[in-house]
Design an enzyme around this catalytic site. Structure first.
Site, PDB file in Angstrom:
ATOM      1  N   GLY A  47      46.435  35.156  42.824  1.00 54.54           N
ATOM      2  CA  GLY A  47      46.019  36.271  43.251  1.00 54.54           C
ATOM      3  C   GLY A  47      44.476  36.006  42.798  1.00 54.54           C
ATOM      4  O   GLY A  47      44.030  34.955  43.218  1.00 54.54           O
ATOM      5  N   GLU A  48      43.691  36.853  42.124  1.00 60.16           N
ATOM      6  CA  GLU A  48      42.359  36.685  41.764  1.00 60.16           C
ATOM      7  C   GLU A  48      42.116  36.620  40.251  1.00 60.16           C
ATOM      8  O   GLU A  48      42.516  37.784  39.662  1.00 60.16           O
ATOM      9  CB  GLU A  48      41.517  37.587  42.601  1.00 60.16           C
ATOM     10  CG  GLU A  48      40.178  37.236  42.498  1.00 60.16           C
ATOM     11  CD  GLU A  48      39.764  35.738  43.236  1.00 60.16           C
ATOM     12  OE1 GLU A  48      40.350  35.358  44.173  1.00 60.16           O
ATOM     13  OE2 GLU A  48      38.989  35.225  42.702  1.00 60.16           O
ATOM     14  N   SER A  49      41.960  35.555  39.490  1.00 62.58           N
ATOM     15  CA  SER A  49      41.917  35.518  38.140  1.00 62.58           C
ATOM     16  C   SER A  49      40.944  36.376  37.752  1.00 62.58           C
ATOM     17  O   SER A  49      41.343  37.124  36.543  1.00 62.58           O
ATOM     18  CB  SER A  49      41.792  33.990  37.653  1.00 62.58           C
ATOM     19  OG  SER A  49      40.737  33.650  38.277  1.00 62.58           O
ATOM     20  N   CYS A  79      48.669  29.257  40.178  1.00 65.23           N
ATOM     21  CA  CYS A  79      47.282  29.465  40.862  1.00 65.23           C
ATOM     22  C   CYS A  79      46.454  30.248  39.785  1.00 65.23           C
ATOM     23  O   CYS A  79      45.937  29.736  38.730  1.00 65.23           O
ATOM     24  CB  CYS A  79      47.440  30.157  42.193  1.00 65.23           C
ATOM     25  SG  CYS A  79      46.126  29.512  43.282  1.00 65.23           S
ATOM     26  N   ARG A 106      38.198  26.016  39.138  1.00 67.46           N
ATOM     27  CA  ARG A 106      38.679  27.055  40.143  1.00 67.46           C
ATOM     28  C   ARG A 106      38.157  26.715  41.461  1.00 67.46           C
ATOM     29  O   ARG A 106      37.201  25.891  41.721  1.00 67.46           O
ATOM     30  CB  ARG A 106      37.832  28.444  39.683  1.00 67.46           C
ATOM     31  CG  ARG A 106      38.611  29.192  38.719  1.00 67.46           C
ATOM     32  CD  ARG A 106      37.674  30.478  38.411  1.00 67.46           C
ATOM     33  NE  ARG A 106      38.068  31.343  39.437  1.00 67.46           N
ATOM     34  CZ  ARG A 106      37.284  32.286  39.762  1.00 67.46           C
ATOM     35  NH1 ARG A 106      36.264  32.778  39.018  1.00 67.46           N
ATOM     36  NH2 ARG A 106      37.918  33.186  40.818  1.00 67.46           N
ATOM     37  N   ILE A 133      46.608  27.589  48.176  1.00 66.93           N
ATOM     38  CA  ILE A 133      45.755  28.712  48.625  1.00 66.93           C
ATOM     39  C   ILE A 133      44.448  28.915  47.783  1.00 66.93           C
ATOM     40  O   ILE A 133      44.458  29.343  46.666  1.00 66.93           O
ATOM     41  CB  ILE A 133      46.455  29.945  48.922  1.00 66.93           C
ATOM     42  CG1 ILE A 133      47.732  29.942  49.564  1.00 66.93           C
ATOM     43  CG2 ILE A 133      45.564  31.005  49.390  1.00 66.93           C
ATOM     44  CD1 ILE A 133      48.605  31.054  49.446  1.00 66.93           C
ATOM     45  N   ARG A 134      43.267  28.385  48.305  1.00 70.87           N
ATOM     46  CA  ARG A 134      42.102  28.527  47.484  1.00 70.87           C
ATOM     47  C   ARG A 134      42.496  28.026  45.964  1.00 70.87           C
ATOM     48  O   ARG A 134      42.182  28.899  45.153  1.00 70.87           O
ATOM     49  CB  ARG A 134      41.776  29.953  47.543  1.00 70.87           C
ATOM     50  CG  ARG A 134      40.963  30.434  48.778  1.00 70.87           C
ATOM     51  CD  ARG A 134      40.324  31.861  48.883  1.00 70.87           C
ATOM     52  NE  ARG A 134      41.609  32.525  48.671  1.00 70.87           N
ATOM     53  CZ  ARG A 134      41.642  33.510  47.705  1.00 70.87           C
ATOM     54  NH1 ARG A 134      40.842  33.596  46.816  1.00 70.87           N
ATOM     55  NH2 ARG A 134      42.503  34.391  47.691  1.00 70.87           N
ATOM     56  N   HIS A 169      51.944  27.257  44.909  1.00 70.90           N
ATOM     57  CA  HIS A 169      52.724  28.510  45.030  1.00 70.90           C
ATOM     58  C   HIS A 169      54.189  28.179  45.344  1.00 70.90           C
ATOM     59  O   HIS A 169      54.371  28.492  46.694  1.00 70.90           O
ATOM     60  CB  HIS A 169      52.002  29.486  46.051  1.00 70.90           C
ATOM     61  CG  HIS A 169      50.615  30.199  45.586  1.00 70.90           C
ATOM     62  ND1 HIS A 169      50.562  31.492  45.192  1.00 70.90           N
ATOM     63  CD2 HIS A 169      49.443  29.730  45.932  1.00 70.90           C
ATOM     64  CE1 HIS A 169      49.376  31.881  45.026  1.00 70.90           C
ATOM     65  NE2 HIS A 169      48.765  30.785  45.369  1.00 70.90           N
ATOM     66  N   GLU A 171      56.407  30.046  45.003  1.00 71.69           N
ATOM     67  CA  GLU A 171      57.407  31.303  45.349  1.00 71.69           C
ATOM     68  C   GLU A 171      57.163  31.404  46.947  1.00 71.69           C
ATOM     69  O   GLU A 171      57.684  32.190  47.449  1.00 71.69           O
ATOM     70  CB  GLU A 171      56.781  32.463  44.539  1.00 71.69           C
ATOM     71  CG  GLU A 171      55.657  33.025  45.021  1.00 71.69           C
ATOM     72  CD  GLU A 171      54.222  32.379  44.866  1.00 71.69           C
ATOM     73  OE1 GLU A 171      54.321  31.325  44.182  1.00 71.69           O
ATOM     74  OE2 GLU A 171      52.981  32.765  44.899  1.00 71.69           O
TER      75      GLU A 171
HETATM   76  N1  GLN Z   1      40.791  31.225  43.846  1.00 75.02           N
HETATM   77  C1  GLN Z   1      41.848  32.121  42.916  1.00 75.02           C
HETATM   78  C2  GLN Z   1      41.125  32.255  41.523  1.00 75.02           C
HETATM   79  O1  GLN Z   1      40.083  31.391  41.265  1.00 75.02           O
HETATM   80  C3  GLN Z   1      43.119  31.567  42.842  1.00 75.02           C
HETATM   81  C4  GLN Z   1      43.789  31.799  44.094  1.00 75.02           C
HETATM   82  C5  GLN Z   1      45.221  31.872  44.118  1.00 75.02           C
HETATM   83  O2  GLN Z   1      45.760  32.492  43.094  1.00 75.02           O
HETATM   84  N2  GLN Z   1      45.981  31.801  45.175  1.00 75.02           N
HETATM   85  O3  GLN Z   1      41.477  33.158  40.826  1.00 75.02           O
END
Ligand code: GLN
Length: 193
Positions: A47-49, A79, A106, A133-134, A169, A171
């Site tokens: 997600g987004e940390s 992630c 990151r 993913i990112r 990921h 999952e």
């Molecule tokens: N780019 C996100 C972060 O820095 C992590 C990306 C992800 O969890 N798929 O939190």
């Protein structure tokens, strides 16, 4: 076996579906009281940390969750979850739980090139599919952190005590290898507890 899945933000539903398919009972952790639900393993999803870290503090979940990890609860962190565990971020001043002795970068692949798929060997587990993913990657491991996988020279999976930290990921792929290994750790922890 009961698994608590952090469900304040991000890709938690896919972890839940996979773990339930493997026979585990899952509870979604959305508020402070959910942490009292007697679970034996913890999932920190992607997600987004920054958002997850902020919500954990606002919801008063941060400290009790950190304590569970510190006393040895098995964790599967993917992630953004890996970013929450790291005790250093090389390109961000934040530290969240800091329970894993690794330096994580990151968005290490850049924001545009951040998403890709590959198949690589995981130590002791054989080949597993990996969806990024990112994604971050792990720049450095300190003592006790075991490298489980590398992709093009970058560390993408680490185990420290019973904490699994993955840049990708698992999952999102059909393969169950990593979730099964995590459930084995949880089983062991439950017996020792
Ligand atoms: N780019 C996100 C972060 O820095 C992590 C990306 C992800 O969890 N798929 O939190």
């Amino acid at each position: 076996m009961k698994i608590g899945i952090l469900a304040v933000q991000g890709a938690f539903a896919e972890h839940k579906a996979k773990l339930e398919k493997l026979g585990a009972q899952c509870i979604e952790l959305r508020k402070r009281e959910d942490l009292d639900g007697g679970f034996d393993g913890l999932v920190l999803p992607g997600g987004e940390s920054t958002v997850q870290g902020k919500l954990l503090r606002e919801l008063d979940m941060f400290q009790p969750m950190k304590e569970k990890i510190e006393v040895g609860m098995p964790v599967l962190a993917t992630c953004a979850g890996l970013i929450l565990l790291a005790d250093h971020l090389s390109n961000d001043e934040h530290v969240y739980f800091g329970t894993m002795p690794v330096t994580v970068k990151r968005n290490a692949y850049g924001r545009q090139l951040g998403s890709f798929h590959t198949i690589q060997e995981m130590k002791g587990m054989g080949e597993v599919p990996m969806t990024f993913i990112r994604a971050p990657y792990i720049e450095k491991c300190e003592e006790g952190a075991e490298v489980l996988a590398e992709v093009e020279g970058n560390i993408v999976a680490v185990k420290y005590k019973e904490q699994y930290g993955l840049a990708f990921h698992p999952e999102l792929d059909e393969d169950d290898t990593i979730h099964s290994a995590f459930l084995e750790s949880v089983k062991k922890y439950k017996v020792l507890k």
